[in-house]
Write a protein that holds these residues in place. Structure first.
Motif, PDB file in Angstrom:
ATOM      1  N   ARG A   1      -4.509  -0.468  -3.030  1.00  0.00           N
ATOM      2  CA  ARG A   1      -5.485  -0.324  -1.947  1.00  0.00           C
ATOM      3  C   ARG A   1      -5.617  -1.645  -1.214  1.00  0.00           C
ATOM      4  N   LEU A   2      -5.584  -1.622   0.118  1.00  0.00           N
ATOM      5  CA  LEU A   2      -5.910  -2.809   0.909  1.00  0.00           C
ATOM      6  C   LEU A   2      -7.426  -2.953   0.869  1.00  0.00           C
TER       7      LEU A   2
ATOM      8  N   TYR B   1      -4.964  -6.874  -2.009  1.00  0.00           N
ATOM      9  CA  TYR B   1      -4.626  -5.545  -2.521  1.00  0.00           C
ATOM     10  C   TYR B   1      -5.083  -5.454  -3.974  1.00  0.00           C
TER      11      TYR B   1
ATOM     12  N   THR C   1       0.824  -1.204   0.000  1.00  0.00           N
ATOM     13  CA  THR C   1       0.000   0.000   0.000  1.00  0.00           C
ATOM     14  C   THR C   1       0.864   1.262   0.000  1.00  0.00           C
TER      15      THR C   1
ATOM     16  N   HIS D   1      -3.459   7.037  -4.601  1.00  0.00           N
ATOM     17  CA  HIS D   1      -2.433   7.165  -3.563  1.00  0.00           C
ATOM     18  C   HIS D   1      -1.899   8.589  -3.607  1.00  0.00           C
TER      19      HIS D   1
END
Length: 252
Positions: A30-31, A48, A24, A132
């Motif tokens: 994304r988790l 993920y 991540t 992110h």
């Protein structure tokens, strides 16, 4: 029936917190969820992916706390290949990961030694991107391109079996592609090293190929007719799975 490229790749870690930080924090995925291995509920299962948890972007991890580092060998996937959108993205990732770009490829390993490659996407498939704050959207990972594996028996290979599953062999090598209506992906085989493989941290457990759920029973029959030994269709709640090994030993 055609398989829609890679659905997910499942790997092994000995350290879940470090794994989360890397996939991540560094790779910007994304988790999507933290679950358990349904065959062994004492084992965490981390997922993920992109923002929506879309098949084709989903790398999943079993945690066996303190697991010793593994080693890829015959009948095992050894490298996960991801798509990016441009050569600028390759430059961004080479700098972010602290590695040198090798022509049109960026190669790197996660903290436990699992090998990854980044390549520029040459297909019309939808980019599968996670948000992110440190990674511009146009430079982010875009989902799976393919996987590289070691063949268990260089003489046997897997031609008739993969033919029966609808994979097409590319000229000049052991590069096999499958493409459906929406997505595609590939597996490429190399001769195995002399040292035997050891499952453990930083190794791949299996690669899963995508299909529609209403075709699962037909795929199960097709694998059996091709000489494989498939499991029954197993309900994993978020998807359904059929497991089998292709002739070179890789778990599909």
């Amino acid at each position: 029936m055609k398989l829609e490229g890679i659905h997910h790749v499942t790997c092994i870690t000995g350290d879940a917190p470090r794994n989360v930080d890397y996939y991540t924090g560094v790779l910007g995925l994304r988790l999507v969820k933290k679950s358990v291995n349904q065959d062994d509920p004492t084992v965490y299962h981390l997922f993920y992916a992109d923002e929506k948890g879309t098949p084709g972007s989903d790398i999943t991890i079993f945690e066996y706390p303190g697991a010793a580092p593994g080693r890829a060998g015959a009948g095992m996937v050894h490298t996960v290949v991801w798509r990016v959108g441009s050569t600028d993205a390759l430059d961004f990732w080479a700098e972010r990961l602290g590695v040198e770009r090798d022509g049109d490829i960026v190669r790197f390993a996660d903290p436990e030694g699992l090998q990854h490659e980044l390549v520029v996407s040459r297909v019309p498939d939808e980019p599968l991107i996670a948000d992110h704050p440190e990674i511009p959207h146009e430079l982010a990972l875009q989902g799976f391109e393919g996987v590289r594996a070691y063949a268990r028996n260089p003489e046997l290979r897997t031609e008739p079996f993969l033919d029966a599953l609808g994979f097409e062999r590319q000229e000049g090598g052991q590069h096999w592609e499958t493409r459906g209506e929406l997505r595609g992906g590939w597996i490429e085989y190399e001769d195995a090293p002399e040292e035997p493989g050891i499952p453990g941290g930083g190794t791949v457990h299996h690669v899963a190929w995508a299909s529609t759920m209403d075709e699962h029973e037909a795929w199960q029959r097709r694998v059996a007719e091709a000489g494989g030994r498939p499991t029954q269709v197993i309900d994993r709640f978020w998807f359904r799975s059929i497991y089998f090994r292709e002739p070179s030993g890789v778990l599909f």
